[in-house]
Design an enzyme around this catalytic site. Structure first.
Site, short mmCIF file in Angstrom:
data_model
loop_
_atom_site.label_atom_id
_atom_site.label_comp_id
_atom_site.label_asym_id
_atom_site.label_seq_id
_atom_site.Cartn_x
_atom_site.Cartn_y
_atom_site.Cartn_z
N GLU A 115 26.76 40.61 -9.67
CA GLU A 115 27.38 41.79 -9.99
C GLU A 115 28.70 41.07 -10.13
O GLU A 115 29.20 40.01 -9.86
CB GLU A 115 27.35 42.82 -8.60
CG GLU A 115 26.05 43.41 -8.59
CD GLU A 115 26.23 44.45 -7.76
OE1 GLU A 115 25.64 45.55 -7.97
OE2 GLU A 115 26.72 44.44 -6.63
N HIS A 228 35.78 53.06 -9.71
CA HIS A 228 34.81 52.13 -10.25
C HIS A 228 34.71 52.27 -11.91
O HIS A 228 35.05 53.79 -12.23
CB HIS A 228 33.38 52.92 -10.01
CG HIS A 228 32.14 51.86 -10.15
ND1 HIS A 228 31.86 51.69 -11.43
CD2 HIS A 228 31.46 51.24 -9.35
CE1 HIS A 228 30.74 50.73 -11.22
NE2 HIS A 228 30.60 50.47 -10.03
N ARG A 276 36.13 45.31 -10.22
CA ARG A 276 36.28 46.55 -10.67
C ARG A 276 37.65 46.93 -10.95
O ARG A 276 37.88 47.75 -11.93
CB ARG A 276 35.78 47.41 -9.51
CG ARG A 276 34.36 47.25 -9.17
CD ARG A 276 33.79 48.06 -8.34
NE ARG A 276 32.35 47.67 -8.04
CZ ARG A 276 31.55 48.15 -7.48
NH1 ARG A 276 31.93 48.99 -6.32
NH2 ARG A 276 30.13 47.88 -7.36
N HIS A 337 35.80 55.80 -6.31
CA HIS A 337 34.56 55.40 -5.90
C HIS A 337 34.37 54.92 -4.24
O HIS A 337 33.52 55.29 -3.90
CB HIS A 337 34.00 54.13 -6.79
CG HIS A 337 32.59 53.59 -6.39
ND1 HIS A 337 31.74 54.46 -6.47
CD2 HIS A 337 32.27 52.50 -6.05
CE1 HIS A 337 30.53 53.62 -6.15
NE2 HIS A 337 30.98 52.31 -5.74
N ARG A 372 37.40 46.20 -3.20
CA ARG A 372 36.09 45.60 -2.46
C ARG A 372 35.41 44.99 -3.59
O ARG A 372 35.26 45.58 -4.85
CB ARG A 372 35.48 46.80 -1.83
CG ARG A 372 33.99 46.51 -1.72
CD ARG A 372 33.30 47.87 -1.16
NE ARG A 372 33.10 48.65 -2.22
CZ ARG A 372 31.79 49.05 -2.68
NH1 ARG A 372 30.71 48.21 -2.29
NH2 ARG A 372 31.87 50.01 -3.63
C1 LIG Z 1 27.32 56.11 -6.00
C2 LIG Z 1 27.55 55.05 -4.90
C3 LIG Z 1 26.82 53.90 -5.17
C4 LIG Z 1 27.17 52.78 -4.21
N1 LIG Z 1 26.60 51.50 -4.39
C5 LIG Z 1 26.60 50.73 -3.47
C6 LIG Z 1 26.07 49.49 -3.66
O1 LIG Z 1 25.20 49.30 -4.47
N2 LIG Z 1 26.17 48.31 -2.58
C7 LIG Z 1 27.14 48.66 -1.69
O2 LIG Z 1 27.50 47.72 -0.62
N3 LIG Z 1 27.95 49.62 -1.35
C8 LIG Z 1 27.71 50.74 -2.30
N4 LIG Z 1 28.36 51.95 -2.07
C9 LIG Z 1 29.35 52.19 -1.02
C10 LIG Z 1 28.25 52.36 0.07
O3 LIG Z 1 27.25 53.15 -0.19
C11 LIG Z 1 29.11 53.28 1.05
O4 LIG Z 1 30.43 52.44 1.38
C12 LIG Z 1 28.32 53.10 2.64
O5 LIG Z 1 26.99 53.49 2.31
C13 LIG Z 1 29.19 54.11 3.45
O6 LIG Z 1 28.05 54.22 4.80
P1 LIG Z 1 28.79 54.92 5.63
O7 LIG Z 1 27.40 55.14 7.05
O8 LIG Z 1 29.94 54.57 6.43
O9 LIG Z 1 28.89 56.63 5.27
P2 LIG Z 1 28.00 57.42 4.72
O10 LIG Z 1 26.60 57.04 4.38
O11 LIG Z 1 28.90 58.29 3.59
O12 LIG Z 1 27.72 58.58 5.87
C14 LIG Z 1 28.57 59.40 6.51
C15 LIG Z 1 28.02 60.45 7.54
O13 LIG Z 1 28.94 61.00 8.29
C16 LIG Z 1 28.63 62.40 8.41
N5 LIG Z 1 29.79 63.13 8.71
C17 LIG Z 1 31.05 63.16 7.89
N6 LIG Z 1 31.89 64.16 8.29
C18 LIG Z 1 31.18 64.77 9.47
C19 LIG Z 1 31.51 65.93 10.24
N7 LIG Z 1 32.67 66.52 10.16
N8 LIG Z 1 30.56 66.28 11.24
C20 LIG Z 1 29.53 65.68 11.23
N9 LIG Z 1 29.11 64.43 10.58
C21 LIG Z 1 29.88 64.26 9.66
C22 LIG Z 1 27.89 62.59 7.06
O14 LIG Z 1 26.97 64.03 7.29
C23 LIG Z 1 27.28 61.43 6.85
O15 LIG Z 1 25.85 61.52 7.46
C24 LIG Z 1 27.98 53.04 -3.32
C25 LIG Z 1 28.84 54.13 -3.16
C26 LIG Z 1 28.43 55.19 -3.92
C27 LIG Z 1 28.89 56.67 -3.66
#
Ligand SMILES: Cc1cc2nc3c(=O)[nH]c(=O)nc-3n(C[C@H](O)[C@H](O)[C@H](O)COP(=O)(O)OP(=O)(O)OC[C@H]3O[C@@H](n4cnc5c(N)ncnc54)[C@H](O)[C@@H]3O)c2cc1C
Length: 494
Positions: A115, A228, A276, A337, A372
């Site tokens: 990538e 992005h 990016r 993004h 990132r």
């Molecule tokens: C389209 C897309 C493609 C991506 N592709 C990649 C990739 O290929 N490789 C890579 O490394 N990264 C990628 N990323 C980034 C990566 O997916 C995210 O940074 C990572 O998954 C974030 O994980 P997380 O557990 O921190 O948050 P999330 O997976 O967003 O989870 C957040 C959680 O918090 C909960 N929450 C939030 N507020 C509250 C509240 N007030 N009360 C209760 N619960 C709450 C939500 O319900 C959710 O369950 C991508 C992101 C996107 C959007």
């Protein structure tokens, strides 16, 4: 008010929340909250994959660190970065124990892809649905744990710290519930919904950062936001569909409205695979030069079956929007993004508040620096949520025997927050800071955002999901614009 006591409150069911739960001591009584359905989050949307040095013959920790530093403009935190790169491969391999499957080559080894910004093939992936694969397997693992109470569709509406306890108010099925714990892990994800156009899921309103900020935790580098370059261009949709970097990794070209490969001019070495922020910046420059927002991503010169097989989900989604990417260029434009900054944490993922941990996109470990490197965020989510869990395991020598504690807490009842706050914030942010910050718009935007912030000083509104999300995105806009103003004043952006 009585609060039911848990050992740990985990806010979030993305990959960081789930992996924390799986690494916490099974003797601990854990509450896991998820604002909407368990899989509605950024984790489940991740397409490209997860970066790690899995092939030591062709890759090294030094190279992964070097690539991350270059993408991050050397503003990365070296201690956190070394941990990420050196411990990450163990966590990625550990995913197999939960049933996660990565694409493999004919020899049965993990098939690593390339990538933007990576000097080696080091991205493990599950076709183009890597995040969903990891998310669903980890959910299966967590749901088997008898010490974890998982409550979906439950919004954390307020959090405060009194004595040693984090006090949580949670809205579930129209009723308020009250919980307390001496340790809390915020894994609440990103802030994309602060913008009009984002790849982020509907939950990404920065709630955890707002709660941490209001409790007094340090928030750092909150204006380090990634745009992005290749989201599907569709101005009618709030959630822009991402066309993974891996498509460029597999050879796609970027074209302007005249069908020219303009990246050759701006970035003759790295071309479409420059980091990016660089590619997004080039698109905006070219857009200004040609006075056109029409840009395209073209992989139609590759074998059609290969494209369909390598990117089945992207192919299908884009087809539904009227384009056959195996045969023709598809329209793209940059959009918000990812957030590099957030709740500042130490090497154990603990914030500046004792017992308050943050992991994943809401945290600031500093690994990404100013921008990132692709596929490093799932890795960060895994490594630093595990470290949070291990630190809690070490600290909680004695299980809290209290079943419930009592504290004063004001009533959440009141009238509905006025409509339109979120819409106004989004248009302010879109004008003030999209790919690059604009000083005048940031300053005028900040004045208005401060006025909107005062709405939340009055205790007259119903504290429901609308209120929390409006408060979160207003607070985030305030923090981002204030930091940009400071950066401008120090001459960093001039
Ligand atoms: C389209 C897309 C493609 C991506 N592709 C990649 C990739 O290929 N490789 C890579 O490394 N990264 C990628 N990323 C980034 C990566 O997916 C995210 O940074 C990572 O998954 C974030 O994980 P997380 O557990 O921190 O948050 P999330 O997976 O967003 O989870 C957040 C959680 O918090 C909960 N929450 C939030 N507020 C509250 C509240 N007030 N009360 C209760 N619960 C709450 C939500 O319900 C959710 O369950 C991508 C992101 C996107 C959007």
């Amino acid at each position: 008010m009585d609060f039911k006591v848990f050992d740990v409150i985990l806010v979030g069911s993305g990959i960081s929340g789930l992996y924390a739960a799986l690494n916490l001591d099974e003797r601990l009584n854990i509450l896991m909250l998820s604002k909407r359905e368990l899989t509605l989050n950024n984790s489940a949307l991740a397409q490209g994959g997860i970066a790690a040095v899995l092939d030591k013959e062709n890759d090294s920790f030094e190279l992964h660190i070097k690539d991350t530093l270059i993408a991050g403009n050397y503003k990365n935190d070296m201690d956190h970065l070394k941990i990420l790169v050196e411990q990450g491969p163990v966590d990625v391999r550990n995913l197999k124990n939960f049933g996660v499957e990565f694409d493999t080559n004919e020899q049965g080894n993990v098939n690593l892809t390339l990538e933007g910004g990576h000097s080696r093939r080091r991205i493990a992936h599950h076709k183009d649905t890597t995040g969903f694969e990891i998310e669903t397997r980890l959910i299966e693992g967590v749901l088997k744990l008898r010490n974890v109470t998982v409550v979906d569709n439950s919004v954390l509406t307020r959090m405060d710290k009194k004595d040693d306890y984090f006090l949580a108010e949670v809205l579930h099925n129209g009723k308020y519930h009250y919980y307390a714990a001496k340790n809390t892990v915020l894994a609440t994800g990103g802030i994309g919904r602060v913008y009009n156009y984002t790849t982020n899921s509907a939950i990404a309103t920065g709630d955890g950062i707002q709660f941490a900020y209001n409790m007094g935790a340090k928030i750092k580098n909150i204006s380090y936001i990634q745009f992005h370059p290749t989201a599907f261009a569709d101005k009618n949709s709030r959630e822009s569909f991402l066309i993974s970097e891996a498509v460029r990794g597999e050879g796609a070209y970027l074209l302007n409205c005249k069908g020219e490969r303009f990246m050759l001019k701006y970035e003759p070495e790295r071309k479409e695979l420059a980091p990016r922020d660089v590619v997004s910046g080039c698109i905006l420059k070219e857009s200004k030069r040609l006075n056109s927002t029409d840009f395209f991503l073209d992989i139609s010169h590759k074998d059609s079956d290969y494209v369909k097989n390598r990117f089945p989900m992207i192919y299908q989604k884009v087809l539904e929007k009227g384009f056959d990417m195996a045969k023709e260029p598809i329209p793209i434009f940059p959009c918000q993004h990812y957030l590099m900054g957030g709740i500042d944490v130490d090497l154990n993922s603990e914030s500046t508040i004792n017992g308050l941990y943050a992991a994943g996109e809401c945290s600031h470990t500093g690994v990404h620096g100013q921008n990132r490197l692709a596929s490093n965020s799932l890795l960060e989510a895994l490594v630093f949520s595990r470290l949070a869990a291990e630190d809690i395991n070490r600290k909680v020598q004695e299980i809290d025997n209290a079943k419930q504690v009592s504290y004063e807490f004001s009533s959440p009842e009141g009238k509905k927050i006025p409509k339109g706050v979120r819409t106004e914030i989004r248009s302010i942010m879109q004008e003030a800071f999209f790919v690059e910050p604009h000083y005048d718009e940031c300053i005028s935007g900040l004045v208005r955002v401060k006025e909107l912030m005062s709405l939340f000083d009055d205790n007259i509104y119903q504290i429901d999901r609308d209120y929390v999300e409006a408060r979160s995105i207003t607070t985030l806009a305030y923090l981002i614009l204030s930091e940009i103003k400071e950066r401008f004043e120090k001459g960093h952006d001039k």
